[in-house]
Design a protein around this motif. Structure first.
Motif, PDB file in Angstrom:
ATOM      1  N   ARG A 388      44.505  48.975  40.905  1.00 51.18           N
ATOM      2  CA  ARG A 388      43.435  48.737  39.923  1.00 51.18           C
ATOM      3  C   ARG A 388      42.452  47.670  40.423  1.00 51.18           C
ATOM      4  N   LEU A 389      42.983  46.641  41.048  1.00 52.07           N
ATOM      5  CA  LEU A 389      42.119  45.591  41.582  1.00 52.07           C
ATOM      6  C   LEU A 389      41.249  46.121  42.717  1.00 52.07           C
ATOM      7  N   ARG A 390      41.809  47.007  43.546  1.00 49.62           N
ATOM      8  CA  ARG A 390      41.022  47.607  44.636  1.00 49.62           C
ATOM      9  C   ARG A 390      39.894  48.477  44.085  1.00 49.62           C
ATOM     10  N   GLU A 391      40.177  49.172  42.988  1.00 49.12           N
ATOM     11  CA  GLU A 391      39.125  49.968  42.351  1.00 49.12           C
ATOM     12  C   GLU A 391      37.995  49.073  41.849  1.00 49.12           C
ATOM     13  N   GLN A 430      26.885  36.734  42.911  1.00 53.08           N
ATOM     14  CA  GLN A 430      27.921  36.930  41.909  1.00 53.08           C
ATOM     15  C   GLN A 430      28.906  38.018  42.343  1.00 53.08           C
ATOM     16  N   CYS A 431      28.365  39.089  42.909  1.00 51.64           N
ATOM     17  CA  CYS A 431      29.241  40.173  43.391  1.00 51.64           C
ATOM     18  C   CYS A 431      30.158  39.668  44.497  1.00 51.64           C
ATOM     19  N   ASP A 432      29.613  38.870  45.414  1.00 51.50           N
ATOM     20  CA  ASP A 432      30.439  38.307  46.487  1.00 51.50           C
ATOM     21  C   ASP A 432      31.560  37.439  45.909  1.00 51.50           C
ATOM     22  N   ASN A 433      31.222  36.611  44.914  1.00 54.87           N
ATOM     23  CA  ASN A 433      32.236  35.763  44.280  1.00 54.87           C
ATOM     24  C   ASN A 433      33.327  36.617  43.623  1.00 54.87           C
ATOM     25  N   GLU A 434      32.887  37.680  42.947  1.00 55.45           N
ATOM     26  CA  GLU A 434      33.831  38.554  42.252  1.00 55.45           C
ATOM     27  C   GLU A 434      34.766  39.239  43.244  1.00 55.45           C
ATOM     28  N   ILE A 435      34.193  39.739  44.334  1.00 50.96           N
ATOM     29  CA  ILE A 435      34.993  40.429  45.356  1.00 50.96           C
ATOM     30  C   ILE A 435      36.006  39.468  45.967  1.00 50.96           C
ATOM     31  N   ASN A 436      35.571  38.246  46.293  1.00 52.36           N
ATOM     32  CA  ASN A 436      36.479  37.257  46.891  1.00 52.36           C
ATOM     33  C   ASN A 436      37.621  36.901  45.940  1.00 52.36           C
ATOM     34  N   LYS A 439      40.078  39.776  45.828  1.00 58.23           N
ATOM     35  CA  LYS A 439      40.860  39.816  47.068  1.00 58.23           C
ATOM     36  C   LYS A 439      41.961  38.760  47.059  1.00 58.23           C
ATOM     37  N   GLN A 440      41.650  37.587  46.507  1.00 55.98           N
ATOM     38  CA  GLN A 440      42.668  36.541  46.414  1.00 55.98           C
ATOM     39  C   GLN A 440      43.827  36.967  45.527  1.00 55.98           C
ATOM     40  N   GLU A 441      43.506  37.651  44.417  1.00 63.02           N
ATOM     41  CA  GLU A 441      44.570  38.131  43.534  1.00 63.02           C
ATOM     42  C   GLU A 441      45.423  39.189  44.224  1.00 63.02           C
ATOM     43  N   ILE A 442      44.781  40.053  45.007  1.00 67.80           N
ATOM     44  CA  ILE A 442      45.533  41.081  45.746  1.00 67.80           C
ATOM     45  C   ILE A 442      46.464  40.420  46.753  1.00 67.80           C
TER      46      ILE A 442
END
Length: 453
Positions: A388-391, A430-436, A439-442
């Motif tokens: 779900r996080l990857r999606e 903002q998108c970069d922050n969200e993606i990072n 990724k940390q949660e994954i």
């Protein structure tokens, strides 16, 4: 062209490799690199120390960095211990909800569901046992190692050793006053470094050993020391500066990506006949050192942890700006300094966006670490959450690509185009922050998954 506009050019791979290996290179580590050693795990700390020991003969310590380290050391140690104690206290109350149904209170289910009551009490006992073991092995152990106030500080002892004979002389009061005067003009036209500190530190002053300092010019004091060093030491041809200060008064960014040091900084130091100058964050430096220096090995987990610490420092800085900005409202609840309103909007946007963003990941960790599910169920639940996080990452990447395409279609000039550019830069960042963050949660979920397999 290149000779006239040195600051606009980046570094080549070959020049970078030569600089890392050259005896005419000095490495400078900002204060936050040393303070991070009090925040990270033992393996990460040891990896960083091993790399620094490998180049210790080529390290130089500006006086400003050492002064800031001594001033902030106790505060950082205390903060780390406070965070660990907060986790410990929260874990110790984890079974309170179950306890309501097990004890002799009115909500007890002992008389209504006797068998369920037995199972629930057993579950509570099992959870408490696991939590107590976890606290003993993972929290108390870290607390004991983190208590470097009442116990010998091995980190400071190492810094004392590696910095011996390599610390610059302090700036005189006359030099400080001159930098203050020069800094006032530099900050007005946003010449880095340090102009972003003016908003928070304003006119606050500090004192050490007969010299008065203006706190907002701390980065400029450091930068002046570096310029003085390269000007006075003919042996120095290359400077590698490692810092976790990721503000815009040090770095040049485009489309939410960090390109390198600001042009004004690059130009100023290269005009001192420096052949190579580049800046790295602590995590990117370790990554680069692994590939360019001989006999160096750094764990991926160490690089990832230092990257997360850098993000946390940035978030703490944003919160600090927000709290300070609250003091600037007038009686009609209007912000006296409009520039600070940007930080309020930025903080609120991030808070709202991330409030439910990572819920699936956090629930998975809670389920896997606390509840009494089977190993197979834990693995299945975590894998599902990772997917779900990857999606979410894919969705966010698609949004980011759309913003970049819109940016490219804007006309070259005009007020509308400029406003749109600023808005799109914000959205891309903002998108970069969200993606990072995702990724940390994954990475967190994946690390726990490995312990189960």
């Amino acid at each position: 062209m290149r000779d006239k506009f040195k600051g606009f050019y980046g570094v080549s791979t070959e020049d970078e490799k030569n600089a890392f290996l050259s005896n005419k290179t000095i490495f400078i580590f900002d204060t936050n690199c040393f303070l991070n050693l009090y925040r990270c795990d033992e393996d990460t700390k040891n990896d960083f120390i091993n790399v620094v020991n490998n180049i210790k003969d080529r390290i130089w310590f500006p006086f400003q960095i050492c002064l800031e380290y001594q001033r902030n050391r106790i505060k950082v140690i205390s903060s780390s211990m406070k965070n660990l104690n907060e986790i410990k206290q929260e874990l110790m109350t984890a079974t309170k909800v179950i306890d309501v149904f097990c004890n002799e209170s009115q909500r007890s289910i002992k008389n209504r569901y006797s068998q369920l009551h037995v199972e629930l009490c057993n579950l509570k006992e099992e959870i408490e046992k696991k939590i107590n073991n976890f606290i003993s092995e993972s929290i108390d152990n870290r607390l004991s190692k983190s208590d470097l106030i009442s116990k010998p500080d091995d980190i400071r002892s190492w810094i004392d050793t590696v910095s011996m004979g390599k610390i610059s002389e302090p700036l005189t009061q006359e030099q400080i006053d001159g930098i203050n005067k020069k800094g006032e003009r530099r900050y007005k036209v946003k010449i880095g470094p340090g102009w972003e500190d003016e908003k928070d530190k304003k006119e606050s002053e500090s004192y050490f050993d007969g010299v008065y300092y203006k706190d907002k010019y701390g980065d400029l004091y450091l930068w002046t020391e570096i310029l003085n060093k390269v000007e006075s030491d003919e042996k120095v041809e290359n400077i590698i500066f490692v810092t976790n200060d990721v503000k815009n008064d040090w770095w040049y960014r485009e489309h939410g990506k960090t390109i390198g040091p600001l042009e004004c900084i690059n130009t100023e130091i290269k005009n001192k006949n420096i052949k190579f100058f580049n800046m790295y964050t602590q995590s990117s430096f370790l990554s680069k050192a692994t590939s360019l220096l001989d006999k160096i090995h750094v764990n991926d987990s160490s690089i990832e942890e230092l990257e997360r610490l850098s993000d946390n420092i940035s978030n703490d800085d944003l919160s600090y700006k927000l709290l300070n900005s609250m003091k600037t409202y007038d009686n009609n609840n209007v912000i006296k300094n409009p520039a600070l309103g940007v930080y309020i909007k930025q903080y609120e946007d991030i808070k709202n966006k991330y409030s439910g963003l990572l819920e699936s990941g956090k629930v998975a960790l809670e389920m896997a670490r606390i509840y009494n599910t089977s190993k197979e169920e834990k693995i299945e639940y975590i894998n599902s959450s990772i997917n779900r996080l990857r999606e979410k990452i894919m969705e966010c990447s698609e949004r980011r690509d759309g913003y970049i395409e819109s940016y490219a279609r804007l006309p070259d000039s005009g007020a509308f185009a400029e406003d749109e550019r600023d808005e799109l830069d914000w959205q891309i960042g903002q998108c970069d922050n969200e993606i990072n963050t995702l990724k940390q949660e994954i990475r967190s979920l994946t690390a726990y998954l490995y312990t189960l397999q």
